[in-house]
Design a protein around this motif. Structure first.
Motif, PDB file in Angstrom:
ATOM      1  N   ILE A   1     -12.243   0.708   4.010  1.00 32.05           N
ATOM      2  CA  ILE A   1     -13.010   0.496   5.241  1.00 32.05           C
ATOM      3  C   ILE A   1     -14.376  -0.096   4.911  1.00 32.05           C
ATOM      4  N   VAL A   2     -15.004   0.422   3.867  1.00 34.25           N
ATOM      5  CA  VAL A   2     -16.296  -0.121   3.430  1.00 34.25           C
ATOM      6  C   VAL A   2     -16.161  -1.596   3.087  1.00 34.25           C
ATOM      7  N   THR A   3     -15.078  -1.942   2.381  1.00 36.61           N
ATOM      8  CA  THR A   3     -14.845  -3.339   2.001  1.00 36.61           C
ATOM      9  C   THR A   3     -14.676  -4.211   3.237  1.00 36.61           C
ATOM     10  N   GLY A   4     -13.897  -3.716   4.215  1.00 32.10           N
ATOM     11  CA  GLY A   4     -13.684  -4.484   5.431  1.00 32.10           C
ATOM     12  C   GLY A   4     -14.969  -4.744   6.185  1.00 32.10           C
ATOM     13  N   ILE A   5     -15.815  -3.713   6.287  1.00 35.83           N
ATOM     14  CA  ILE A   5     -17.094  -3.872   6.991  1.00 35.83           C
ATOM     15  C   ILE A   5     -18.017  -4.818   6.228  1.00 35.83           C
TER      16      ILE A   5
ATOM     17  N   VAL B   1     -15.420  -5.764  -8.076  1.00 35.22           N
ATOM     18  CA  VAL B   1     -16.256  -4.573  -8.244  1.00 35.22           C
ATOM     19  C   VAL B   1     -15.876  -3.508  -7.221  1.00 35.22           C
ATOM     20  N   LEU B   2     -15.666  -3.934  -5.969  1.00 32.61           N
ATOM     21  CA  LEU B   2     -15.255  -2.986  -4.933  1.00 32.61           C
ATOM     22  C   LEU B   2     -13.885  -2.383  -5.262  1.00 32.61           C
ATOM     23  N   ALA B   3     -12.994  -3.198  -5.823  1.00 36.31           N
ATOM     24  CA  ALA B   3     -11.658  -2.700  -6.174  1.00 36.31           C
ATOM     25  C   ALA B   3     -11.730  -1.651  -7.274  1.00 36.31           C
ATOM     26  N   GLU B   4     -12.587  -1.903  -8.267  1.00 37.98           N
ATOM     27  CA  GLU B   4     -12.740  -0.924  -9.336  1.00 37.98           C
ATOM     28  C   GLU B   4     -13.349   0.368  -8.802  1.00 37.98           C
ATOM     29  N   ALA B   5     -14.324   0.233  -7.910  1.00 38.36           N
ATOM     30  CA  ALA B   5     -14.928   1.421  -7.315  1.00 38.36           C
ATOM     31  C   ALA B   5     -13.912   2.183  -6.480  1.00 38.36           C
ATOM     32  N   GLY B   6     -13.078   1.461  -5.742  1.00 34.81           N
ATOM     33  CA  GLY B   6     -12.043   2.116  -4.948  1.00 34.81           C
ATOM     34  C   GLY B   6     -11.007   2.802  -5.803  1.00 34.81           C
ATOM     35  N   ALA B   7     -10.648   2.158  -6.920  1.00 40.00           N
ATOM     36  CA  ALA B   7      -9.635   2.749  -7.806  1.00 40.00           C
ATOM     37  C   ALA B   7     -10.087   4.106  -8.331  1.00 40.00           C
ATOM     38  N   ALA B   8     -11.377   4.271  -8.525  1.00 43.18           N
ATOM     39  CA  ALA B   8     -11.890   5.562  -9.007  1.00 43.18           C
ATOM     40  C   ALA B   8     -11.678   6.673  -7.995  1.00 43.18           C
ATOM     41  N   HIS B   9     -11.445   6.300  -6.735  1.00 40.56           N
ATOM     42  CA  HIS B   9     -11.211   7.295  -5.681  1.00 40.56           C
ATOM     43  C   HIS B   9      -9.779   7.224  -5.151  1.00 40.56           C
ATOM     44  N   GLY B  10      -8.900   6.562  -5.898  1.00 44.54           N
ATOM     45  CA  GLY B  10      -7.494   6.522  -5.518  1.00 44.54           C
ATOM     46  C   GLY B  10      -7.136   5.488  -4.469  1.00 44.54           C
ATOM     47  N   VAL B  11      -8.031   4.542  -4.197  1.00 43.53           N
ATOM     48  CA  VAL B  11      -7.739   3.469  -3.233  1.00 43.53           C
ATOM     49  C   VAL B  11      -7.117   2.307  -3.994  1.00 43.53           C
ATOM     50  N   SER B  12      -5.949   1.851  -3.554  1.00 46.49           N
ATOM     51  CA  SER B  12      -5.236   0.810  -4.291  1.00 46.49           C
ATOM     52  C   SER B  12      -5.917  -0.541  -4.134  1.00 46.49           C
ATOM     53  N   PRO B  13      -5.791  -1.427  -5.149  1.00 47.86           N
ATOM     54  CA  PRO B  13      -6.351  -2.780  -5.046  1.00 47.86           C
ATOM     55  C   PRO B  13      -5.770  -3.566  -3.865  1.00 47.86           C
ATOM     56  N   LEU B  14      -4.522  -3.277  -3.493  1.00 47.03           N
ATOM     57  CA  LEU B  14      -3.924  -3.985  -2.354  1.00 47.03           C
ATOM     58  C   LEU B  14      -4.675  -3.679  -1.065  1.00 47.03           C
ATOM     59  N   GLU B  15      -5.062  -2.436  -0.873  1.00 45.22           N
ATOM     60  CA  GLU B  15      -5.824  -2.086   0.329  1.00 45.22           C
ATOM     61  C   GLU B  15      -7.176  -2.788   0.337  1.00 45.22           C
TER      62      GLU B  15
ATOM     63  N   LEU C   1      -9.949  -5.320  11.760  1.00 46.92           N
ATOM     64  CA  LEU C   1     -10.147  -4.122  10.939  1.00 46.92           C
ATOM     65  C   LEU C   1      -9.586  -2.892  11.636  1.00 46.92           C
ATOM     66  N   CYS C   2      -9.880  -2.741  12.909  1.00 43.77           N
ATOM     67  CA  CYS C   2      -9.362  -1.587  13.657  1.00 43.77           C
ATOM     68  C   CYS C   2      -7.842  -1.617  13.732  1.00 43.77           C
ATOM     69  N   ALA C   3      -7.269  -2.803  13.933  1.00 46.49           N
ATOM     70  CA  ALA C   3      -5.805  -2.916  13.971  1.00 46.49           C
ATOM     71  C   ALA C   3      -5.200  -2.563  12.622  1.00 46.49           C
ATOM     72  N   GLY C   4      -5.849  -3.003  11.541  1.00 43.84           N
ATOM     73  CA  GLY C   4      -5.359  -2.649  10.210  1.00 43.84           C
ATOM     74  C   GLY C   4      -5.368  -1.158   9.971  1.00 43.84           C
ATOM     75  N   LEU C   5      -6.411  -0.491  10.444  1.00 45.40           N
ATOM     76  CA  LEU C   5      -6.481   0.960  10.304  1.00 45.40           C
ATOM     77  C   LEU C   5      -5.422   1.642  11.185  1.00 45.40           C
ATOM     78  N   LEU C   6      -5.242   1.118  12.402  1.00 46.84           N
ATOM     79  CA  LEU C   6      -4.279   1.716  13.320  1.00 46.84           C
ATOM     80  C   LEU C   6      -2.860   1.610  12.801  1.00 46.84           C
ATOM     81  N   PHE C   7      -2.534   0.462  12.188  1.00 46.30           N
ATOM     82  CA  PHE C   7      -1.176   0.262  11.652  1.00 46.30           C
ATOM     83  C   PHE C   7      -0.999   0.841  10.250  1.00 46.30           C
ATOM     84  N   GLY C   8      -2.056   1.407   9.700  1.00 44.71           N
ATOM     85  CA  GLY C   8      -1.954   1.985   8.360  1.00 44.71           C
ATOM     86  C   GLY C   8      -1.871   0.956   7.260  1.00 44.71           C
ATOM     87  N   ILE C   9      -2.342  -0.271   7.541  1.00 51.69           N
ATOM     88  CA  ILE C   9      -2.300  -1.343   6.540  1.00 51.69           C
ATOM     89  C   ILE C   9      -3.485  -1.236   5.600  1.00 51.69           C
ATOM     90  N   ILE C  10      -4.626  -0.826   6.147  1.00 51.37           N
ATOM     91  CA  ILE C  10      -5.851  -0.697   5.356  1.00 51.37           C
ATOM     92  C   ILE C  10      -6.176   0.786   5.216  1.00 51.37           C
TER      93      ILE C  10
END
Length: 485
Positions: free
Chosen positions: A386-390, A411-425, A476-485
């Motif tokens: 969500i941070v990346t999207g904003i 850099v954002l992907a590496e930071a996300g990976a540290a919290h279990g967020v996949s690079p695809l998201e 962004l909201c649609a991505g969150l609603l559909f569980g894509i992001i």
């Protein structure tokens, strides 16, 4: 030290790109090479580059053959009936005209090139806007926002850059995003309806004959001579001496359906008023349904992931060339006509191998990610997508796509990976800001749009930014609603 040098390398890259002191290809190669030496790992530069080139070869192949395929489809007239049909639909109703602008821009955006989209859209719609005295910033705003949504196509630029930077498959990023992007496109059409109703209320409705009768001097009809190759020429067919503007309309990164010209590079494009020559020699009307069926089949196979996208476009380009231009000289001419775009895009992708290779190989990206993770409140870590999207909304407006996707997203992907967020998201979320990006002053294609429409860039910006940013938030909201992001 690696953290400081990593951010310094990205900052140097961004500044030189934004100030246009270096081309993207040169900056992607020379700056990381210098910093690789600075951190004492110059001897390993070759290993980093070779590994990066191997990882990026499929993306480069996809872009190369997508440019050739859609370039041929424009040459042979696949989109010409669509343009004529939209003009018939619009008649002289301001609301229909604005909606037609959005639909036409979205359809032509399938070629992945923003400058081509704007040339065709403005050439078709400008006379109607002018004769009915409609607001031209409505046309430029709707066209740019629609193109921005479609700019996320895998061969369009941002998706390919995200895939390149994070070493992912472009199809894995794009296909799940289709529902959210569909909502974004629907939001653009709704915006077109609202703005069209506003124009209808202001102007009323006329028949096309009345519009022509009440118009001032007849607007010059225009053609794009030698579509697909050589220098473009603009000429008036309504009497009087012809005028000509030289130079290539766009030396672009082709499918940078970032639509960025020359990968957010160095060409502002020709500001002449152009359209597609209805009598160009490359038209193949007898093969129209074959080409339409081939394109539909190709896009369907891509969505269904029947084959890797590079293979699909390779086969599609080869088949399109063979059927439409069976003679070898004609095939060579079509390939040569799109060679500049192919070279610019493939060169950009392979140059990116140096930047991403050095960033990851030297350990810079890991150190920067560690610093970024420490700077982000712990409660936000699991929400890095969500941070990346904003962040993508303002960052892709104030910097080039090259800078954002090659410098910030890893850099954002590496930071996300540290919290279990996949690079695809992270990659999918990074596409959210594209509707606004297409009106960025760093996108040369937008100068083609405002130049052809005879609109001041400041007027276009003031009108478009709020609507484009809103469209990005809808995606962004649609991505969150559909569980894509």
């Amino acid at each position: 030290m690696l953290t400081i040098l990593g951010f310094a390398m990205i900052a140097t890259f961004l500044v030189l790109i934004m100030l246009k002191k270096m081309s993207p290809i040169a900056a992607l190669v020379l700056i990381p090479a210098l910093f690789c030496v600075a951190v004492g790992q110059g001897a390993k530069l070759g290993d980093y580059v070779i590994e990066g080139v191997g990882n990026l070869a499929p993306t480069a192949a996809m872009l190369m053959f997508a440019i050739v395929y859609f370039g041929v489809m424009i040459d042979v007239g696949l989109f010409d009936p669509i343009v004529r049909g939209i003009l018939r639909f619009c008649k002289a109703d301001p609301m229909r005209i604005v909606v037609g602008t959005a639909v036409l821009a979205a359809i032509v955006s399938l070629d992945g090139d923003g400058s081509t989209t704007f040339m065709i859209t403005v050439s078709a719609m400008y006379p109607l806007y002018k004769r009915l005295k409609m607001s031209l910033v409505v046309m430029t705003g709707v066209a740019a926002t629609a193109n921005g949504v479609m700019n996320t196509l895998p061969w369009g630029g941002p998706t390919a850059r995200a895939a390149t930077a994070l070493k992912l498959d472009a199809g894995d990023i794009f296909v799940p995003m289709i529902p959210a992007l569909g909502v974004g496109l629907a939001a653009v059409l709704l915006l077109a309806v609202v703005l069209g109703r506003r124009e209808r209320k202001r102007l009323g409705m006329l028949t096309l004959d009345e519009a022509l009768a009440t118009g001032t001097a007849r607007e010059p009809e225009t053609v794009l001579v030698g579509a697909g190759g050589g220098n473009d020429r603009t000429r008036k067919n309504s009497g009087g001496a012809g005028t000509r503007t030289g130079g290539d309309a766009a030396q672009n990164a082709g499918p940078d359906v970032d639509g960025d010209i020359d990968a957010d590079g160095d060409e502002d494009g020709d500001e002449g008023f152009k359209g597609l020559d209805p009598n160009r020699a490359t038209l193949r009307p007898k093969l129209y349904w074959f080409n339409a069926g081939l394109t539909i089949a190709l896009l369907t196979a891509m969505i269904m992931e029947l084959m890797p996208i590079p293979v699909l476009f390779l086969l599609g380009a080869a088949l399109a060339l063979t059927v439409n231009f069976p003679h070898m000289p004609d095939q060579r001419a079509r390939i040569a006509a799109h060679a500049d775009n192919v070279l610019n895009v493939s060169g950009m992708v392979f140059a990116a191998a140096v930047f991403t290779g050095v960033l990851s190989g030297t350990g810079m990206v890991e150190h920067m990610a560690d610093w970024l993770v420490g700077a982000i409140p712990s409660g936000m870590g699991p929400h890095m997508a969500i941070v990346t999207g904003i962040l993508s909304i303002p960052l892709t407006y104030f910097m080039s796509n090259d800078g954002f996707y090659f410098g910030v997203v890893p850099v954002l992907a590496e930071a996300g990976a540290a919290h279990g967020v996949s690079p695809l998201e992270i990659a999918r979320a990074s596409l959210v800001g594209q509707p606004l990006h297409m009106s960025s002053p760093l996108v040369p294609a937008v100068y083609v749009l405002v130049g052809m429409a005879k609109v001041e860039f400041g007027d276009h910006t003031r009108f478009t930014v709020k609507w484009a940013a809103l469209t990005s938030l809808v995606i962004l909201c649609a991505g969150l609603l559909f569980g894509i992001i």
